[in-house]
Scaffold this motif. Structure first.
Motif, PDB file in Angstrom:
ATOM      1  N   LYS A  36       0.756 -78.538 -37.814  1.00 13.74           N
ATOM      2  CA  LYS A  36       0.114 -78.895 -39.079  1.00 13.74           C
ATOM      3  C   LYS A  36      -1.395 -79.015 -38.979  1.00 13.74           C
ATOM      4  O   LYS A  36      -2.101 -78.848 -39.971  1.00 13.74           O
ATOM      5  CB  LYS A  36       0.700 -80.221 -39.593  1.00 13.74           C
ATOM      6  CG  LYS A  36       2.167 -80.131 -39.982  1.00 13.74           C
ATOM      7  CD  LYS A  36       2.653 -81.445 -40.563  1.00 13.74           C
ATOM      8  CE  LYS A  36       4.099 -81.337 -41.032  1.00 13.74           C
ATOM      9  NZ  LYS A  36       4.602 -82.600 -41.606  1.00 13.74           N
ATOM     10  N   ALA A  37      -1.887 -79.351 -37.805  1.00 12.88           N
ATOM     11  CA  ALA A  37      -3.334 -79.559 -37.690  1.00 12.88           C
ATOM     12  C   ALA A  37      -3.771 -79.287 -36.262  1.00 12.88           C
ATOM     13  O   ALA A  37      -2.990 -79.407 -35.310  1.00 12.88           O
ATOM     14  CB  ALA A  37      -3.708 -80.981 -38.091  1.00 12.88           C
ATOM     15  N   LEU A  38      -5.062 -78.916 -36.117  1.00 12.12           N
ATOM     16  CA  LEU A  38      -5.667 -78.640 -34.828  1.00 12.12           C
ATOM     17  C   LEU A  38      -6.937 -79.466 -34.703  1.00 12.12           C
ATOM     18  O   LEU A  38      -7.760 -79.482 -35.631  1.00 12.12           O
ATOM     19  CB  LEU A  38      -5.988 -77.146 -34.720  1.00 12.12           C
ATOM     20  CG  LEU A  38      -6.443 -76.614 -33.373  1.00 12.12           C
ATOM     21  CD1 LEU A  38      -5.314 -76.703 -32.367  1.00 12.12           C
ATOM     22  CD2 LEU A  38      -6.915 -75.164 -33.513  1.00 12.12           C
ATOM     23  N   GLN A  39      -7.101 -80.170 -33.611  1.00 11.69           N
ATOM     24  CA  GLN A  39      -8.305 -80.971 -33.391  1.00 11.69           C
ATOM     25  C   GLN A  39      -8.923 -80.585 -32.064  1.00 11.69           C
ATOM     26  O   GLN A  39      -8.232 -80.626 -31.025  1.00 11.69           O
ATOM     27  CB  GLN A  39      -7.964 -82.459 -33.400  1.00 11.69           C
ATOM     28  CG  GLN A  39      -7.472 -82.981 -34.738  1.00 11.69           C
ATOM     29  CD  GLN A  39      -7.084 -84.441 -34.671  1.00 11.69           C
ATOM     30  OE1 GLN A  39      -6.975 -85.013 -33.594  1.00 11.69           O
ATOM     31  NE2 GLN A  39      -6.859 -85.060 -35.830  1.00 11.69           N
ATOM     32  N   PRO A  40     -10.236 -80.195 -32.023  1.00 10.27           N
ATOM     33  CA  PRO A  40     -11.099 -79.957 -33.201  1.00 10.27           C
ATOM     34  C   PRO A  40     -10.677 -78.689 -33.940  1.00 10.27           C
ATOM     35  O   PRO A  40     -10.096 -77.784 -33.346  1.00 10.27           O
ATOM     36  CB  PRO A  40     -12.486 -79.807 -32.576  1.00 10.27           C
ATOM     37  CG  PRO A  40     -12.217 -79.311 -31.195  1.00 10.27           C
ATOM     38  CD  PRO A  40     -10.947 -79.958 -30.746  1.00 10.27           C
ATOM     39  N   PHE A  41     -11.005 -78.644 -35.232  1.00  8.52           N
ATOM     40  CA  PHE A  41     -10.557 -77.531 -36.048  1.00  8.52           C
ATOM     41  C   PHE A  41     -11.407 -76.287 -35.798  1.00  8.52           C
ATOM     42  O   PHE A  41     -10.899 -75.177 -35.672  1.00  8.52           O
ATOM     43  CB  PHE A  41     -10.583 -77.925 -37.532  1.00  8.52           C
ATOM     44  CG  PHE A  41     -10.058 -76.859 -38.443  1.00  8.52           C
ATOM     45  CD1 PHE A  41      -8.697 -76.562 -38.440  1.00  8.52           C
ATOM     46  CD2 PHE A  41     -10.897 -76.126 -39.256  1.00  8.52           C
ATOM     47  CE1 PHE A  41      -8.186 -75.563 -39.264  1.00  8.52           C
ATOM     48  CE2 PHE A  41     -10.388 -75.124 -40.077  1.00  8.52           C
ATOM     49  CZ  PHE A  41      -9.029 -74.845 -40.081  1.00  8.52           C
ATOM     50  N   ASN A  42     -12.724 -76.460 -35.773  1.00 10.56           N
ATOM     51  CA  ASN A  42     -13.639 -75.366 -35.455  1.00 10.56           C
ATOM     52  C   ASN A  42     -14.360 -75.722 -34.167  1.00 10.56           C
ATOM     53  O   ASN A  42     -14.853 -76.838 -34.007  1.00 10.56           O
ATOM     54  CB  ASN A  42     -14.672 -75.169 -36.573  1.00 10.56           C
ATOM     55  CG  ASN A  42     -14.013 -74.661 -37.846  1.00 10.56           C
ATOM     56  OD1 ASN A  42     -13.286 -73.677 -37.810  1.00 10.56           O
ATOM     57  ND2 ASN A  42     -14.253 -75.349 -38.970  1.00 10.56           N
ATOM     58  N   PHE A  43     -14.451 -74.787 -33.230  1.00 11.83           N
ATOM     59  CA  PHE A  43     -15.116 -75.117 -31.972  1.00 11.83           C
ATOM     60  C   PHE A  43     -15.616 -73.845 -31.293  1.00 11.83           C
ATOM     61  O   PHE A  43     -15.099 -72.746 -31.500  1.00 11.83           O
ATOM     62  CB  PHE A  43     -14.170 -75.863 -31.026  1.00 11.83           C
ATOM     63  CG  PHE A  43     -12.860 -75.174 -30.767  1.00 11.83           C
ATOM     64  CD1 PHE A  43     -12.748 -74.193 -29.775  1.00 11.83           C
ATOM     65  CD2 PHE A  43     -11.732 -75.470 -31.520  1.00 11.83           C
ATOM     66  CE1 PHE A  43     -11.547 -73.559 -29.536  1.00 11.83           C
ATOM     67  CE2 PHE A  43     -10.528 -74.825 -31.277  1.00 11.83           C
ATOM     68  CZ  PHE A  43     -10.441 -73.862 -30.283  1.00 11.83           C
ATOM     69  N   ASN A  44     -16.681 -74.019 -30.517  1.00 11.45           N
ATOM     70  CA  ASN A  44     -17.140 -73.020 -29.567  1.00 11.45           C
ATOM     71  C   ASN A  44     -16.826 -73.560 -28.186  1.00 11.45           C
ATOM     72  O   ASN A  44     -17.004 -74.748 -27.924  1.00 11.45           O
ATOM     73  CB  ASN A  44     -18.648 -72.783 -29.707  1.00 11.45           C
ATOM     74  CG  ASN A  44     -18.995 -72.181 -31.058  1.00 11.45           C
ATOM     75  OD1 ASN A  44     -18.330 -71.253 -31.507  1.00 11.45           O
ATOM     76  ND2 ASN A  44     -20.021 -72.729 -31.719  1.00 11.45           N
ATOM     77  N   VAL A  45     -16.367 -72.691 -27.296  1.00 11.63           N
ATOM     78  CA  VAL A  45     -15.868 -73.187 -26.030  1.00 11.63           C
ATOM     79  C   VAL A  45     -16.424 -72.349 -24.894  1.00 11.63           C
ATOM     80  O   VAL A  45     -16.707 -71.157 -25.044  1.00 11.63           O
ATOM     81  CB  VAL A  45     -14.322 -73.177 -26.018  1.00 11.63           C
ATOM     82  CG1 VAL A  45     -13.776 -71.778 -26.145  1.00 11.63           C
ATOM     83  CG2 VAL A  45     -13.772 -73.829 -24.758  1.00 11.63           C
TER      84      VAL A  45
END
Length: 506
Positions: free
Chosen positions: A484-493
């Motif tokens: 249902k959800a991803l944390q963090p939602f937006n990321f650079n890795v």
């Protein structure tokens, strides 16, 4: 310090004094030693409170250990007396018994060991023994020499204590002797005096050196009680009372205070018998679940070690596979399902299946109880029916379970994969076909390509089957999977990865 001079005294410009105290265990015999700092023309310095001299506690050393000999099979408890033990951190102490004359590890050996390499100074199990610490205070440590099945060679050991990699000083070499002359024994002369209906035995066993101290005795892993000890000089006779025991041939073992583990040849053969059986109802569900109690002796406390079968007419033999509780004198089980047999018959011609006997086997021992009149029968009429308002779902979803049972007024329990459907509320059903309604929350279940059986337990009859006309089995649930959800939602890795990501779902 005490009666010993502290040498190489150095005074700093900040008013600090330092000196070197040569390690000498014989220099003091008291735990607190006064520090006498002499100033020219003034005398001795006091502590900050002015009324006492400053003190230093006695250093880390050993005075004595006892007993000084014991069994070649280990098990003895050593009491080591000394000073400077760190009772707040028992895990920092290491007690070792090393064979007299054993070549010590060199610093190079220790380096190799720390790096994970083998060393050429080999140690066998009987040459270097670690004593397991049981209790500790500032002046006494108790440890137990590990027990082993086969006797070690007669040997003399040096007892040493290490704290934070510092070896305690010794007033004299502390030694411990393991020798067959100090090893208690139990002979194969075992005589059963009596037995109760619960499988509690009273027996006698002959042995030597059993009067040296308190005796702890076991049959297998079961702790027993000493009823009497008769000393005949060259040998002793123990009378022993046991708790209820599991069937089979068990070894009798003993540990004698101040000596250790006894060399034992004593074995006792224990019986198995079903004395009586109680079904919770005379008729029950075709998919099982009715409670059954077996009374007798010799049953295994580990439920899976009991092999219990139910002979029926005309369906044949079925194995019990669901245990509620197990002790040597009573088993509580649930009746097995006979559905596989019944599925070969038309719904309208399903017979009532009566029970003929129950058999149990434990460790190659078997007991059978036969019924003159069937105390229990499987009946479609008495099989509870149920309807579940959902066939798929996640943990936490409220679910309605409708139940129709034959004259059952008890509480209904709903479980999936051994987990209860929680926060359950049971009321009378408003649906004229059903008599009970349970509203509960589904437990958390892992998603699976196999459905979970929903066990609706309606005592005394057992488990309910689905009310769907085309089914006569358990109702089932498909546990779904959803992110249902991803944390963090937006990321650079980083190109090397390593970012922790949390996925929330069901």
């Amino acid at each position: 310090i005490g009666d010993q001079n502290c040498i190489e005294v150095n005074k700093t410009s900040f008013g600090h004094l330092s000196c070197v105290l040569v390690r000498n265990p014989l220099a003091t015999t008291v735990s607190e030693n006064a520090i006498r700092i002499y100033f020219e023309g003034k005398g001795y310095a006091s502590s900050a409170t002015l009324n006492i001299l400053p003190i230093v506690l006695r250093g880390f050393q050993l005075f004595s250990s006892n007993p000084v000999n014991g069994s070649t099979l280990g098990g003895n408890i050593l009491k080591i007396n000394g000073f400077g033990f760190d009772y707040r951190h028992p895990q920092r102490h290491v007690v070792q018994l090393s064979e007299v004359g054993l070549v010590p590890f060199t610093e190079y050996d220790r380096l190799l060991l720390s790096l994970g390499f083998p060393v050429y100074t080999n140690r066998t199990a009987d040459q270097l023994i670690n004593c397991t610490i049981l209790s500790l205070n500032a002046t006494q440590l108790q440890c137990q020499i590990p027990e082993h099945m086969s006797p070690y060679p007669n040997n003399t050991y040096v007892v040493s204590l290490t704290l934070n990699n510092i070896v305690a000083a010794e007033e004299s070499n502390l030694t411990y002797i393991q020798n067959m002359d100090f090893t208690p024994t139990l002979s194969d002369s075992v005589h059963i005096v009596s037995m109760t209906s619960r499988g509690e035995y009273v027996f006698t066993v002959k042995g030597t050196q059993l009067a040296a101290g308190n005796v702890a005795i076991k049959v297998g892993k079961a702790v027993c009680q000493i009823v009497d000890l008769e000393n005949f000089g060259d040998y002793q006779m123990l009378t022993v009372s046991t708790p209820p025991l599991t069937a089979g041939t068990q070894l009798v073992t003993a540990n004698v205070e101040s000596k250790g583990k006894a060399l034992s040849k004593a074995k006792i053969t224990l019986g198995l018998r079903i004395e009586s059986i109680q079904f919770s109802t005379a008729v029950g569900s075709i998919v099982g679940g009715s409670l059954v109690q077996l009374h007798g002796f010799g049953f295994a406390s580990i439920c899976q070690n009991n092999n219990v079968s139910l002979a029926t007419n005309p369906a044949g033999t079925f194995w019990f596979n669901e245990y509620v509780s197990c002790v040597p004198y009573k088993l509580v089980l649930r009746t097995p399902s006979v559905l596989k047999y019944l599925l070969g018959h038309s719904l309208t011609t399903w017979p009532t299946i009566s029970t003929l006997s129950v058999s149990i086997s434990v460790q190659q021992n078997t007991s059978l109880i036969t019924f003159g009149i069937s105390p229990f029968a499987y009946s479609l009429t008495h099989t509870p029916r149920t309807h579940i308002n959902r066939t798929t779902g996640y943990g936490g979803l409220r679910t309605k379970v409708l139940v129709r049972s034959y004259q059952s007024n008890g509480k209904v329990n709903v479980t999936l994969a051994g987990k209860p459907c929680y926060q359950a509320v049971q009321i009378e059903s408003t649906n004229h076909y059903f008599d009970k309604e349970i509203d509960c929350s589904l437990p958390d279940l892992a998603a699976s390509n196999k459905n979970y059986n929903i066990l609706v337990d309606v005592q005394p009859y057992g488990y309910a089957v689905s009310n769907v006309s085309t089914s006569s089995n358990f109702p089932q649930l498909t546990s779904l999977l959803e992110a249902k959800a991803l944390q963090p939602f937006n990321f650079n890795v980083s190109m090397y990865g390593g970012l922790k990501i949390t996925v929330i779902g069901e």
